[in-house]
Design a protein around this motif. Structure first.
Motif, PDB file in Angstrom:
ATOM      1  N   ASP A 205       0.815  -1.216   0.000  1.00 45.80           N
ATOM      2  CA  ASP A 205       0.000   0.000   0.000  1.00 45.80           C
ATOM      3  C   ASP A 205       0.848   1.266   0.000  1.00 45.80           C
ATOM      4  O   ASP A 205       0.349   2.349  -0.294  1.00 45.80           O
ATOM      5  N   ARG A 206       2.133   1.143   0.368  1.00 48.15           N
ATOM      6  CA  ARG A 206       3.016   2.317   0.418  1.00 48.15           C
ATOM      7  C   ARG A 206       4.052   2.303  -0.707  1.00 48.15           C
ATOM      8  O   ARG A 206       5.033   3.046  -0.660  1.00 48.15           O
ATOM      9  N   THR A 207       3.830   1.461  -1.719  1.00 43.04           N
ATOM     10  CA  THR A 207       4.739   1.374  -2.863  1.00 43.04           C
ATOM     11  C   THR A 207       4.129   2.081  -4.066  1.00 43.04           C
ATOM     12  O   THR A 207       2.941   1.901  -4.354  1.00 43.04           O
TER      13      THR A 207
ATOM     14  N   THR B 196       5.053   7.890 -17.667  1.00 45.05           N
ATOM     15  CA  THR B 196       5.461   7.978 -16.258  1.00 45.05           C
ATOM     16  C   THR B 196       5.393   6.622 -15.571  1.00 45.05           C
ATOM     17  O   THR B 196       6.173   6.336 -14.676  1.00 45.05           O
ATOM     18  N   GLY B 197       4.437   5.802 -16.003  1.00 48.01           N
ATOM     19  CA  GLY B 197       4.336   4.438 -15.490  1.00 48.01           C
ATOM     20  C   GLY B 197       3.814   4.317 -14.080  1.00 48.01           C
ATOM     21  O   GLY B 197       3.876   3.235 -13.488  1.00 48.01           O
ATOM     22  N   VAL B 198       3.280   5.385 -13.508  1.00 45.81           N
ATOM     23  CA  VAL B 198       2.871   5.342 -12.101  1.00 45.81           C
ATOM     24  C   VAL B 198       1.697   4.391 -11.907  1.00 45.81           C
ATOM     25  O   VAL B 198       0.683   4.464 -12.603  1.00 45.81           O
ATOM     26  N   CYS B 199       1.863   3.493 -10.948  1.00 45.93           N
ATOM     27  CA  CYS B 199       0.803   2.549 -10.569  1.00 45.93           C
ATOM     28  C   CYS B 199       0.853   2.361  -9.063  1.00 45.93           C
ATOM     29  O   CYS B 199       1.925   2.140  -8.498  1.00 45.93           O
ATOM     30  N   THR B 200      -0.308   2.457  -8.413  1.00 42.39           N
ATOM     31  CA  THR B 200      -0.403   2.278  -6.969  1.00 42.39           C
ATOM     32  C   THR B 200      -1.393   1.162  -6.655  1.00 42.39           C
ATOM     33  O   THR B 200      -2.080   0.653  -7.538  1.00 42.39           O
ATOM     34  N   ALA B 201      -1.467   0.796  -5.386  1.00 42.36           N
ATOM     35  CA  ALA B 201      -2.151  -0.434  -4.985  1.00 42.36           C
ATOM     36  C   ALA B 201      -3.609  -0.496  -5.391  1.00 42.36           C
ATOM     37  O   ALA B 201      -4.119  -1.563  -5.767  1.00 42.36           O
ATOM     38  N   SER B 202      -4.338   0.623  -5.331  1.00 44.49           N
ATOM     39  CA  SER B 202      -5.769   0.544  -5.610  1.00 44.49           C
ATOM     40  C   SER B 202      -6.118   0.764  -7.080  1.00 44.49           C
ATOM     41  O   SER B 202      -7.296   0.710  -7.445  1.00 44.49           O
ATOM     42  N   MET B 203      -5.127   1.010  -7.905  1.00 45.15           N
ATOM     43  CA  MET B 203      -5.394   1.219  -9.327  1.00 45.15           C
ATOM     44  C   MET B 203      -5.611  -0.126 -10.027  1.00 45.15           C
ATOM     45  O   MET B 203      -4.997  -1.136  -9.665  1.00 45.15           O
TER      46      MET B 203
ATOM     47  N   ASP C 107      11.679  10.780   3.041  1.00 45.07           N
ATOM     48  CA  ASP C 107      12.187  10.008   4.186  1.00 45.07           C
ATOM     49  C   ASP C 107      12.006   8.502   4.023  1.00 45.07           C
ATOM     50  O   ASP C 107      12.356   7.727   4.911  1.00 45.07           O
ATOM     51  N   GLY C 108      11.455   8.069   2.865  1.00 47.86           N
ATOM     52  CA  GLY C 108      11.366   6.640   2.584  1.00 47.86           C
ATOM     53  C   GLY C 108      10.133   5.955   3.126  1.00 47.86           C
ATOM     54  O   GLY C 108       9.994   4.735   2.962  1.00 47.86           O
ATOM     55  N   PHE C 109       9.227   6.706   3.776  1.00 44.85           N
ATOM     56  CA  PHE C 109       7.987   6.086   4.238  1.00 44.85           C
ATOM     57  C   PHE C 109       7.187   5.560   3.044  1.00 44.85           C
ATOM     58  O   PHE C 109       6.571   4.492   3.114  1.00 44.85           O
ATOM     59  N   LEU C 110       7.198   6.334   1.947  1.00 40.62           N
ATOM     60  CA  LEU C 110       6.642   5.869   0.670  1.00 40.62           C
ATOM     61  C   LEU C 110       7.794   5.468  -0.229  1.00 40.62           C
ATOM     62  O   LEU C 110       8.790   6.194  -0.336  1.00 40.62           O
ATOM     63  N   THR C 111       7.677   4.331  -0.878  1.00 39.99           N
ATOM     64  CA  THR C 111       8.769   3.774  -1.660  1.00 39.99           C
ATOM     65  C   THR C 111       8.457   3.823  -3.143  1.00 39.99           C
ATOM     66  O   THR C 111       7.366   3.423  -3.568  1.00 39.99           O
ATOM     67  N   VAL C 112       9.409   4.301  -3.934  1.00 41.43           N
ATOM     68  CA  VAL C 112       9.300   4.307  -5.389  1.00 41.43           C
ATOM     69  C   VAL C 112      10.094   3.115  -5.924  1.00 41.43           C
ATOM     70  O   VAL C 112      11.280   2.960  -5.610  1.00 41.43           O
TER      71      VAL C 112
END
Length: 442
Positions: free
Chosen positions: A52-54, A115-122, A97-102
């Motif tokens: 969820d934080r990736t 951009t390729g952005v994809c998150t958990a709920s997509m 600070d790395g709480f969210l990871t790319v």
């Protein structure tokens, strides 16, 4: 006696034979792929290792502080879309600070456009290669608007379109695909190549063929009344011109992954870019990335909308280059004559482009063929050794993006030669190299 010229010659010959055998195994897997679009699913439920934080992005790995443009905006947008931050400043802090990871999409069996952005709920398209058993994923395209997360834009309109696709369109498409028992991708690609598509910059024929298949199933499902969800799906299919590109990207990723990790093979299994670098993966080198700085955007050639010039452009990443690894896109320029006024040049130039690609590839694809070349198979299986020997780099059809975000047209991209040459060095110095694990240094 040992160490004489005869011994060296025999060793070189044996090395060459082993490499040929490795390449034959790898390219057979690549061309033998049988992709099927199975379903659409929530990314966090099906993409391996996605938390969820990736936030997944296009390109080789890069530190957060090096993202400066449209890809950075899209990553922040992804964090806000997930509700992981209350505003852009908080998202920036959590990323720093790395709480969210790319993370690179490729490390999670996933590819993403630009951009390729994809998150958990997509929602992601799920493609299953029935030959190898592998699955690969690509986020559902958010529609036809030039302002989108894909093109490095984040605003209220982008968020609304993303949620519409996630909440309404993707569940309807999943229902239809379940009713159909999945949809074979290969036959659509084969037909589209004969109808003027390259399956990267142009996919109009493939999109029409896909819509026809899906809408037939929609009619069957809606005989007792057309629901709002099916109406929304039909409207989406009419407008989402890049949908089939995302399907074929996932299909290409599954095929390329099946050909990866063959010791000694010089077959290219991935090409991509982030905002700053071009990245290359090679079968015999496993999951390691070989990178080089991107060429200046002013060197790109193509057709831009609305009077823009290359001075208005910026790189925002991209992994649609995965289509070129299986012989589509710029490799199949000769199949896509409608692109002569777009990114690929004149008809003679397009024919010459594809003919050059046969010099750097291992095989002609047995199923994907080009009418203008007497139905010759597309040049498939890019070989880093042949690229290094000839100096001919893969021809890549790429979407153009504006510095401030948004779709600007299409260009012909020629990657830097250096990563291909570096791959040859690594393969030559370590002919029995054990494929690298993710995160291993060069």
């Amino acid at each position: 006696m040992s160490g004489g010229p005869g011994t060296a010659s025999a060793a070189g010959s044996a090395r060459g034979t082993a490499a040929d055998d490795a390449n034959e195994r790898a390219v057979a897997r690549l061309t033998g792929s049988r992709p099927v679009l199975e379903t659409v699913a929530r990314a966090g439920d099906i993409v391996p290792g996605l938390t969820d934080r990736t936030i997944l992005v296009s390109g080789p790995p890069m530190a957060w502080d090096r993202y400066t443009g449209g890809q950075r905006r899209a990553i922040i947008g992804g964090a806000l879309y997930e509700g992981l931050a209350g505003d852009e400043a908080e998202a920036e802090a959590l990323l720093a600070d790395g709480f969210l990871t790319v993370r690179p999409s490729h490390d999670h069996a996933t590819v993403g456009s630009l951009t390729g952005v994809c998150t958990a709920s997509m929602p992601v398209l799920v493609v299953h290669d029935q030959a190898s058993g592998r699955r690969a994923f690509c986020r559902m395209n958010e529609g036809a608007d030039r302002a989108s997360l894909t093109f490095g834009v984040w605003d209220d309109g982008v968020e609304a379109r993303l949620r519409h696709v996630s909440d309404i369109v993707s569940p309807a498409l999943a229902e239809v695909l379940e009713r159909m028992g999945g949809l074979a991708v290969g036959p659509i690609v084969r037909r589209a190549l004969t109808m003027g598509d390259d399956l990267h910059s142009r996919h109009k024929a493939a999109g029409a063929l896909f819509r026809a298949e899906v809408l037939d199933a929609v009619l069957d499902l809606s005989r007792q009344g057309v629901t709002r969800r099916y109406r929304a799906l039909a409207g989406y299919l009419r407008s989402a011109e890049y949908l089939f590109l995302h399907i074929v990207m996932a299909a290409a990723k599954a095929a390329a992954d099946s050909a990866s990790h063959v010791a000694g093979s010089s077959l290219v299994t991935a090409m991509n870019l982030n905002e700053k670098e071009f990245g290359l993966r090679v079968s015999g080198l496993g999951d390691r990335w070989l990178t080089a700085p991107l060429p200046p955007v002013t060197t790109l050639r193509g057709r831009l909308y609305d009077g823009w010039s290359t001075d208005d452009l910026a790189y925002v990443g991209g992994e649609s280059l995965i289509t070129e690894t299986i012989g589509l896109g710029g490799m199949a320029a000769a199949a896509a004559m409608p692109l002569q006024d777009h990114s690929a040049g004149s008809p003679p130039e397009m024919l010459r482009t594809t003919e050059r690609m046969y010099r750097i590839t291992l095989r002609e694809h047995p199923d994907y063929r080009i009418p203008a070349l007497a139905y010759r198979g597309v040049p498939c299986g890019i070989d880093v050794r042949r690229v290094a020997e000839t100096g001919v780099v893969p021809a890549i059809h790429l979407g153009a993006t504006l510095r401030d975000g948004g779709h600007a047209g299409a260009v012909l991209f020629r990657p830097p030669l250096e990563p291909f040459e570096r791959a040859v060095e690594l393969l030559s110095n370590e002919p029995t190299l054990t494929p690298a694990r993710p995160g291993d240094p060069l």
